[in-house]
Design an enzyme around this catalytic site. Structure first.
Site: not given
Ligand code: PEP
Length: 239
Positions: A14-16, A94, A96, A164, A170, A204, A225-226
């Site tokens: 997930n590049w956001k 999600h 966010e 999640e 994050g 994470s 994500g990150g």
């Molecule tokens: C996400 O955005 O769905 C996510 C899991 O982010 P991260 O891996 O950065 O915690």
């Protein structure tokens, strides 16, 4: 629709709101897809088409879809437009989107239903906040979210669930391995309908913890994500 049963694990990047054409070119040149796994890149919508490669185990996913099918809804992209652009997956709900764009379970349900109608697999995200976890409300919150967000047309072949925990996204924090496995088992047992659903873990995930998380008996893959923004790191995760 993509046949989910043929993959041993599913990994979603997930590049956001990150990336540009140069980033994409470099990323794509270096990406090494593992043939046993399903790898899905959820880039910003404008880059969705350019990401599609020749690897049969690599797919494009959108990060959101409109709850409307067509009409005067400026700025929106419909499920049929995603299908028209060969998109096979779409994140829905999600945290966010829920936090910053007031997305509610009923929108998630409608969006997921529209996606399934177009043969696109929704990845329905659910998770509790830290406050809810501390008040021991995780089970209740997840049960409410899943029952209200998953449409009646969903089944284990056309829908994915992503657990999640909001407090793990994050932050570098994760639940213990036991906690992750227990929550995934719980989700699969909320209703017989969910028993065979594939449930991914997100929050994470990085190269240092992805293997032990993905090896858990009730975990069917990860949403990243990150760490998915660093292609070398992501290559290790999906290997
Ligand atoms: C996400 O955005 O769905 C996510 C899991 O982010 P991260 O891996 O950065 O915690």
């Amino acid at each position: 629709m993509v046949n989910l049963t043929k993959f041993s694990s599913i990994f979603i990047a997930n590049w956001k709101l990150n990336g540009n054409s140069l980033f994409l070119k470099d990323y794509y040149e270096k990406l090494k897809v593992n043939s046993n796994n399903c790898t899905i890149i959820c880039s910003p919508s404008i880059y969705l088409k350019s990401l599609k490669g020749n690897n049969i185990n690599l797919f494009c996913g959108a990060q959101d879809v409109s709850s409307y099918k067509e009409g005067a809804y400026t700025g929106e992209l419909s499920a049929s437009m995603l299908k028209d652009s060969n998109i096979d997956f779409c994140l829905v709900g999600h945290s966010e989107r829920r936090q910053y764009f007031a997305e509610m379970n009923d929108n998630v349900n409608i969006k997921s239903s529209n996606l399934i109608e177009e043969n696109i697999i929704p990845v329905i995200c659910i998770g509790e906040t830290l406050e809810q976890k501390e008040k021991k409300l995780t089970e209740e919150i997840l049960s409410t979210q899943i029952k209200a967000s998953v449409p009646s047309s969903a089944d284990h072949q056309n829908t994915l669930i992503a657990y999640e925990p909001v407090w793990a996204i994050g932050t570098g924090l994760t639940p213990t391995l036991d906690e992750i496995n227990q929550v995934h088992e719980l989700i699969k047992n909320f209703d017989t309908k969910f028993r065979n659903f594939k449930v991914l873990y997100g929050g994470s995930v990085k190269s240092a913890n992805s293997k032990e998380i993905n090896d858990l008996s009730h975990v069917d893959g990860c949403l990243i994500g990150g760490a998915s923004l660093k292609v070398d790191e992501f290559n290790i995760i999906i290997s």
